[in-house]
Write a protein that holds these residues in place. Structure first.
Motif, mmCIF file in Angstrom:
data_model
loop_
_atom_site.group_PDB
_atom_site.id
_atom_site.type_symbol
_atom_site.label_atom_id
_atom_site.label_comp_id
_atom_site.label_asym_id
_atom_site.label_seq_id
_atom_site.Cartn_x
_atom_site.Cartn_y
_atom_site.Cartn_z
ATOM 1 N N SER A 33 -52.493 -32.465 16.112
ATOM 2 C CA SER A 33 -51.664 -31.984 17.228
ATOM 3 C C SER A 33 -51.558 -32.982 18.369
ATOM 4 N N GLY A 34 -51.702 -34.277 18.083
ATOM 5 C CA GLY A 34 -51.618 -35.283 19.129
ATOM 6 C C GLY A 34 -50.186 -35.635 19.500
ATOM 7 N N ARG A 35 -50.050 -36.289 20.650
ATOM 8 C CA ARG A 35 -48.749 -36.783 21.119
ATOM 9 C C ARG A 35 -48.931 -38.198 21.630
ATOM 10 N N VAL A 36 -47.926 -39.037 21.412
ATOM 11 C CA VAL A 36 -47.978 -40.419 21.902
ATOM 12 C C VAL A 36 -47.716 -40.423 23.404
ATOM 13 N N SER A 37 -48.617 -41.065 24.160
ATOM 14 C CA SER A 37 -48.401 -41.258 25.591
ATOM 15 C C SER A 37 -47.679 -42.567 25.863
ATOM 16 N N ASP A 38 -48.072 -43.626 25.147
ATOM 17 C CA ASP A 38 -47.476 -44.948 25.319
ATOM 18 C C ASP A 38 -47.718 -45.772 24.064
ATOM 19 N N TRP A 39 -46.900 -46.821 23.905
ATOM 20 C CA TRP A 39 -47.119 -47.829 22.880
ATOM 21 C C TRP A 39 -47.312 -49.185 23.544
ATOM 22 N N VAL A 40 -48.184 -50.008 22.975
ATOM 23 C CA VAL A 40 -48.269 -51.427 23.313
ATOM 24 C C VAL A 40 -48.001 -52.168 22.009
ATOM 25 N N GLY A 41 -46.813 -52.738 21.877
ATOM 26 C CA GLY A 41 -46.408 -53.226 20.571
ATOM 27 C C GLY A 41 -46.377 -52.045 19.616
ATOM 28 N N GLU A 42 -47.102 -52.146 18.499
ATOM 29 C CA GLU A 42 -47.210 -51.042 17.548
ATOM 30 C C GLU A 42 -48.461 -50.187 17.790
ATOM 31 N N ALA A 43 -49.326 -50.603 18.697
ATOM 32 C CA ALA A 43 -50.496 -49.806 19.041
ATOM 33 C C ALA A 43 -50.055 -48.530 19.747
ATOM 34 N N ALA A 44 -50.650 -47.402 19.385
ATOM 35 C CA ALA A 44 -50.247 -46.101 19.919
ATOM 36 C C ALA A 44 -51.416 -45.433 20.618
ATOM 37 N N TYR A 45 -51.153 -44.913 21.817
ATOM 38 C CA TYR A 45 -52.149 -44.170 22.590
ATOM 39 C C TYR A 45 -51.847 -42.689 22.438
ATOM 40 N N ILE A 46 -52.798 -41.956 21.862
ATOM 41 C CA ILE A 46 -52.591 -40.566 21.460
ATOM 42 C C ILE A 46 -53.366 -39.634 22.377
ATOM 43 N N ARG A 47 -52.677 -38.649 22.945
ATOM 44 C CA ARG A 47 -53.362 -37.635 23.753
ATOM 45 C C ARG A 47 -53.472 -36.334 22.972
ATOM 46 N N ASP A 91 -55.188 -33.652 24.868
ATOM 47 C CA ASP A 91 -55.395 -32.719 25.967
ATOM 48 C C ASP A 91 -54.665 -33.279 27.178
ATOM 49 N N ASP A 92 -55.159 -33.060 28.393
ATOM 50 C CA ASP A 92 -54.427 -33.538 29.562
ATOM 51 C C ASP A 92 -54.671 -35.011 29.873
ATOM 52 N N ARG A 93 -55.604 -35.657 29.189
ATOM 53 C CA ARG A 93 -55.853 -37.083 29.412
ATOM 54 C C ARG A 93 -54.772 -37.939 28.763
ATOM 55 N N HIS A 94 -54.549 -39.127 29.346
ATOM 56 C CA HIS A 94 -53.536 -40.031 28.809
ATOM 57 C C HIS A 94 -53.741 -40.279 27.322
ATOM 58 N N HIS A 95 -54.975 -40.509 26.915
ATOM 59 C CA HIS A 95 -55.275 -40.639 25.493
ATOM 60 C C HIS A 95 -56.761 -40.421 25.237
ATOM 61 N N ARG A 96 -57.041 -39.920 24.072
ATOM 62 C CA ARG A 96 -58.400 -39.852 23.545
ATOM 63 C C ARG A 96 -58.568 -40.784 22.348
ATOM 64 N N VAL A 97 -57.443 -41.143 21.744
ATOM 65 C CA VAL A 97 -57.435 -42.000 20.554
ATOM 66 C C VAL A 97 -56.431 -43.121 20.779
ATOM 67 N N ALA A 98 -56.839 -44.342 20.500
ATOM 68 C CA ALA A 98 -55.934 -45.486 20.525
ATOM 69 C C ALA A 98 -55.917 -46.096 19.126
ATOM 70 N N LEU A 99 -54.730 -46.222 18.555
ATOM 71 C CA LEU A 99 -54.558 -46.785 17.219
ATOM 72 C C LEU A 99 -54.067 -48.219 17.338
ATOM 73 N N HIS A 100 -54.788 -49.149 16.719
ATOM 74 C CA HIS A 100 -54.448 -50.566 16.828
ATOM 75 C C HIS A 100 -54.216 -51.162 15.443
ATOM 76 N N PRO A 101 -53.066 -51.803 15.217
ATOM 77 C CA PRO A 101 -52.850 -52.483 13.929
ATOM 78 C C PRO A 101 -53.925 -53.544 13.721
ATOM 79 N N SER A 102 -54.421 -53.620 12.492
ATOM 80 C CA SER A 102 -55.505 -54.556 12.212
ATOM 81 C C SER A 102 -55.562 -54.848 10.725
ATOM 82 N N THR A 103 -56.148 -55.986 10.393
ATOM 83 C CA THR A 103 -56.419 -56.286 8.988
ATOM 84 C C THR A 103 -57.710 -55.638 8.531
#
Length: 291
Positions: A160-174, A176-188
């Motif tokens: 049930s997350g929502r994207v708050s912002d992207w940096v390139g393809e990295a996604a910041y997922i909220r 609750d009321d915080r900007h994000h609890r999970v940050a997804l970063h492309p990586s090898t």
């Protein structure tokens, strides 16, 4: 869609449990609440534990997420199956180690094991840290992903997350009321990039920066402030491949107020820190930029 109540814990494999226990208590400042020959449990807040070090392969990493009730756990199996993700039911040994009533586990598209847990244990005692680092709670995680599109779909279309912002393809997922609890970063690589604990504020962040330097703990990024979330942060080397960090402040999204659209930032070091702090993390550098 699977409704997330909160992030609950991380479980990290380590080949040197004694060293990991010393790091979590003496360096990070968490409270050791239990240990046996194979595992050690640590508190950072009202939860029974939010960090577990396990004797074994450091590639053995798990993120625990709490769901509301048994019906939510059962519907999660169907939702994950529909998304093409195989689930495994928890066994008695796993429930005991996680201190939960029940759980299921699955592998994310980008290669991180995730537990969905029911009725995890709380503590009736006040959290008492091993070091006065100013830690108030387990805040969130940054994740290395070998399938960034698949992981973003998982967190926003299945969970049930929502994207708050992207940096390139990295996604910041909220969640609750915080900007994000999970940050997804492309990586090898795959697995957890960073485990983050919230601290009281800027004074504690700077105190920790000086303390960590005096203890000869390598700073990987910060002190700094994220242009996306407004969080102040300090990231430092862990005992194995997973970094640890302190965060404070940051943007909130009150549910009773209009929600802004996610913003797109360039994949550049300046998009990860507004203070231009030094960074030794390859995931936060654009191609051709030094780390």
């Amino acid at each position: 869609m699977i409704s997330i109540e909160q992030l609950r814990y991380v479980r990290l494999g380590t080949p040197d449990l004694d060293r990991a226990v010393d790091f979590a208590s003496r360096v990070v400042g968490l409270e050791l609440v239990g240990r046996d020959d194979d595992q050690a449990w640590f508190r950072s807040d009202y939860r029974d534990h939010t960090l577990v070090f396990m004797l074994g392969d450091e590639a053995d990493q798990t993120l625990g997420i709490e769901v509301r009730d048994e019906a939510s756990l059962e519907s999660a199996r169907a939702d994950l199956k529909a998304a093409g993700l195989a689930t495994m039911a928890g066994d008695e040994a796993g429930r005991k180690a996680r201190k939960v009533k029940d759980y299921i586990t699955f592998m994310s598209p980008g290669g991180l094991r995730i537990d969905l847990v029911l009725r995890p244990l709380h503590s009736g005692w006040r959290y008492f840290p091993a070091r006065d680092a100013g830690v108030t709670s387990f805040h969130g995680v940054a994740i290395r992903s070998t399938d960034i599109e698949g992981d973003e779909r998982l967190w926003t279309a299945v969970l049930s997350g929502r994207v708050s912002d992207w940096v390139g393809e990295a996604a910041y997922i909220r969640i609750d009321d915080r900007h994000h609890r999970v940050a997804l970063h492309p990586s090898t690589a795959r697995g957890l990039l960073e485990v983050q604990f919230e601290i009281e504020g800027l004074d504690q962040l700077m105190q920790n920066a000086y303390w960590l330097r005096s203890a000869q703990v390598k700073l990987l990024h910060g002190p700094g402030r994220q242009p996306t979330s407004g969080q102040i942060f300090l990231t430092f080397q862990g005992v194995d491949s997973v970094a640890f960090g302190y965060v404070a402040e940051g943007e909130r999204f009150p549910p009773d107020q209009p929600q802004r659209l996610p913003r797109q930032f360039a994949h550049a070091r300046s998009s990860f820190c507004a203070w231009s702090s030094e960074c030794a993390m390859i995931e936060y550098a654009a191609e051709g930029e030094p780390t």
